[in-house]
Design a protein around this motif. Sequence first.
Motif, PDB file in Angstrom:
ATOM      1  N   THR A  67      -5.581   9.043  13.281  1.00 36.19           N
ATOM      2  CA  THR A  67      -4.710   8.108  14.000  1.00 36.19           C
ATOM      3  C   THR A  67      -4.222   6.999  13.076  1.00 36.19           C
ATOM      4  O   THR A  67      -3.038   6.617  13.110  1.00 36.19           O
ATOM      5  CB  THR A  67      -5.461   7.490  15.195  1.00 36.19           C
ATOM      6  N   ILE A  68      -5.112   6.467  12.252  1.00 34.37           N
ATOM      7  CA  ILE A  68      -4.746   5.396  11.326  1.00 34.37           C
ATOM      8  C   ILE A  68      -3.742   5.899  10.304  1.00 34.37           C
ATOM      9  O   ILE A  68      -2.743   5.233   9.999  1.00 34.37           O
ATOM     10  CB  ILE A  68      -6.006   4.839  10.630  1.00 34.37           C
ATOM     11  N   LEU A  69      -3.977   7.089   9.764  1.00 36.75           N
ATOM     12  CA  LEU A  69      -3.058   7.661   8.777  1.00 36.75           C
ATOM     13  C   LEU A  69      -1.664   7.867   9.377  1.00 36.75           C
ATOM     14  O   LEU A  69      -0.650   7.538   8.744  1.00 36.75           O
ATOM     15  CB  LEU A  69      -3.608   8.987   8.266  1.00 36.75           C
ATOM     16  N   GLY A 110       7.103   6.420   0.226  1.00 38.69           N
ATOM     17  CA  GLY A 110       5.660   6.639   0.324  1.00 38.69           C
ATOM     18  C   GLY A 110       5.252   7.042   1.730  1.00 38.69           C
ATOM     19  O   GLY A 110       4.415   7.935   1.915  1.00 38.69           O
ATOM     20  N   SER A 111       5.840   6.399   2.725  1.00 37.67           N
ATOM     21  CA  SER A 111       5.494   6.721   4.118  1.00 37.67           C
ATOM     22  C   SER A 111       5.937   8.139   4.482  1.00 37.67           C
ATOM     23  O   SER A 111       5.241   8.862   5.201  1.00 37.67           O
ATOM     24  CB  SER A 111       6.122   5.705   5.071  1.00 37.67           C
ATOM     25  N   LYS A 112       7.094   8.572   3.966  1.00 35.89           N
ATOM     26  CA  LYS A 112       7.570   9.921   4.244  1.00 35.89           C
ATOM     27  C   LYS A 112       6.683  10.964   3.573  1.00 35.89           C
ATOM     28  O   LYS A 112       6.440  12.042   4.138  1.00 35.89           O
ATOM     29  CB  LYS A 112       9.017  10.068   3.775  1.00 35.89           C
ATOM     30  N   HIS A 113       6.221  10.655   2.366  1.00 37.81           N
ATOM     31  CA  HIS A 113       5.305  11.570   1.667  1.00 37.81           C
ATOM     32  C   HIS A 113       4.012  11.713   2.466  1.00 37.81           C
ATOM     33  O   HIS A 113       3.511  12.825   2.670  1.00 37.81           O
ATOM     34  CB  HIS A 113       5.017  11.028   0.264  1.00 37.81           C
ATOM     35  N   GLY A 115       0.816  -1.208   0.000  1.00 42.59           N
ATOM     36  CA  GLY A 115       0.000   0.000   0.000  1.00 42.59           C
ATOM     37  C   GLY A 115       0.852   1.262   0.000  1.00 42.59           C
ATOM     38  O   GLY A 115       0.593   2.207  -0.759  1.00 42.59           O
ATOM     39  N   LEU A 116       1.882   1.290   0.852  1.00 41.31           N
ATOM     40  CA  LEU A 116       2.762   2.462   0.907  1.00 41.31           C
ATOM     41  C   LEU A 116       3.495   2.666  -0.410  1.00 41.31           C
ATOM     42  O   LEU A 116       3.796   3.808  -0.798  1.00 41.31           O
ATOM     43  CB  LEU A 116       3.764   2.309   2.054  1.00 41.31           C
ATOM     44  N   LYS A 117       3.777   1.571  -1.108  1.00 41.54           N
ATOM     45  CA  LYS A 117       4.493   1.677  -2.381  1.00 41.54           C
ATOM     46  C   LYS A 117       3.658   2.361  -3.463  1.00 41.54           C
ATOM     47  O   LYS A 117       4.211   2.849  -4.454  1.00 41.54           O
ATOM     48  CB  LYS A 117       4.922   0.295  -2.853  1.00 41.54           C
ATOM     49  N   THR A 118       2.351   2.395  -3.292  1.00 43.01           N
ATOM     50  CA  THR A 118       1.512   3.069  -4.295  1.00 43.01           C
ATOM     51  C   THR A 118       1.589   4.590  -4.162  1.00 43.01           C
ATOM     52  O   THR A 118       1.188   5.310  -5.090  1.00 43.01           O
ATOM     53  CB  THR A 118       0.032   2.636  -4.169  1.00 43.01           C
ATOM     54  N   GLU A 158       4.798   4.032  11.532  1.00 44.39           N
ATOM     55  CA  GLU A 158       5.134   2.810  12.276  1.00 44.39           C
ATOM     56  C   GLU A 158       6.111   1.896  11.552  1.00 44.39           C
ATOM     57  O   GLU A 158       6.864   1.168  12.190  1.00 44.39           O
ATOM     58  CB  GLU A 158       3.851   2.039  12.617  1.00 44.39           C
ATOM     59  N   ARG A 159       6.129   1.909  10.207  1.00 44.44           N
ATOM     60  CA  ARG A 159       6.960   0.974   9.471  1.00 44.44           C
ATOM     61  C   ARG A 159       8.229   1.615   8.900  1.00 44.44           C
ATOM     62  O   ARG A 159       9.002   0.945   8.219  1.00 44.44           O
ATOM     63  CB  ARG A 159       6.143   0.340   8.327  1.00 44.44           C
ATOM     64  N   GLN A 160       8.437   2.895   9.176  1.00 43.09           N
ATOM     65  CA  GLN A 160       9.605   3.566   8.585  1.00 43.09           C
ATOM     66  C   GLN A 160      10.914   2.933   9.038  1.00 43.09           C
ATOM     67  O   GLN A 160      11.816   2.680   8.221  1.00 43.09           O
ATOM     68  CB  GLN A 160       9.585   5.062   8.923  1.00 43.09           C
ATOM     69  N   ALA A 161      11.050   2.688  10.326  1.00 36.83           N
ATOM     70  CA  ALA A 161      12.295   2.103  10.840  1.00 36.83           C
ATOM     71  C   ALA A 161      12.532   0.719  10.244  1.00 36.83           C
ATOM     72  O   ALA A 161      13.660   0.360   9.889  1.00 36.83           O
ATOM     73  CB  ALA A 161      12.251   2.026  12.369  1.00 36.83           C
ATOM     74  N   LEU A 162      11.459  -0.064  10.113  1.00 35.71           N
ATOM     75  CA  LEU A 162      11.577  -1.408   9.550  1.00 35.71           C
ATOM     76  C   LEU A 162      12.055  -1.350   8.103  1.00 35.71           C
ATOM     77  O   LEU A 162      12.973  -2.077   7.704  1.00 35.71           O
ATOM     78  CB  LEU A 162      10.228  -2.123   9.646  1.00 35.71           C
ATOM     79  N   HIS A 163      11.433  -0.489   7.296  1.00 33.76           N
ATOM     80  CA  HIS A 163      11.813  -0.403   5.880  1.00 33.76           C
ATOM     81  C   HIS A 163      13.231   0.139   5.721  1.00 33.76           C
ATOM     82  O   HIS A 163      13.980  -0.328   4.850  1.00 33.76           O
ATOM     83  CB  HIS A 163      10.816   0.471   5.120  1.00 33.76           C
TER      84      HIS A 163
END
Length: 300
Positions: free
Chosen positions: A111-113, A168-171, A73-76, A119-124
């Motif tokens: 909150t969801i956004l 995508g997450s940073k955007h 999803g983030l990749k889109t 939440e996944r930035q560190a993992l990626h």
Amino acid sequence: MRLFLLPISTRRTLIYCERIAQDPNAPRTIADRATSKVNETWISWERKEKGWQKTLTNWGNKVLRQIPFEEWGLKTIPSLTDKRKEMWLSGKSKMEVLYPGLYLESSKVPTILKALATERQALHRRKLYWSLIGLPITAPFALVPVIPNIPFFYLAFRAYSHWKALAGSKHLQFLIENKALRHSPSPALDQAYTAGLMYRTREISRNSPAPTREEAQRVAKLVQEQTNGGSEDVMLLQGWNGKLLAERFKLPEMEVEIERAVEQVEKSIKAKEELMEEKREIERAAEKAKREAKGTIKAK
């Protein structure tokens, strides 16, 4: 460009960004050309009846299905370019966020956004670094004749995938922090979700009248009751409903994202249910043993 917040279950949500139509006359980047070439090669291998190419694509597709749908999803979401940053900061434009208001409370959307963005930035970031470190280690496998350097290409794909998800997450985080999002509950999504819950198959849904607003409200209330005050995770989408949602918004790429997410969430819920049942069985066995021990002591 629009964002879709699509709750797969009452606890798990897919984010999907509507892709911008590309100008056919615009010059293609190296990444675009490489991605297109890889896709064409993969499809041609899938069509083979047998051989190592067919085996490889069968294995590869299984691996791809294991990648978390949150990453897909983030990749889109496209990378944040200087042009896009200027556009969002100017305040002249905001990105619309569509979601089914009856099945996703408006108060929970921010909150969801934020969770999806951060939440996944560190993992990626961590997995991107490890994939890059592994590339030179696997490079010597290219000396093996005939068969491509699968480990190298896999790590290259994972590095690219993690980079895209991180971008995508940073955007998304930038949009949130600069209040460049416009939240829009969608009656069309409410109707599509309700149809998926009311009808058993895609064919029945296609041939049945669209649910009324009253029916949608009633179904949404029943779903909420099934969660037992939020303690239970309840599915909101069926795999077959992904195609109908994609057709409704004329976004064919959305279908596979929904189907993948539904499959993963269904497996997750099933695994948790099996774990809870196993725990209950252990507790029942322990309670039985305890009662039997007390009976033995009394008998003595």
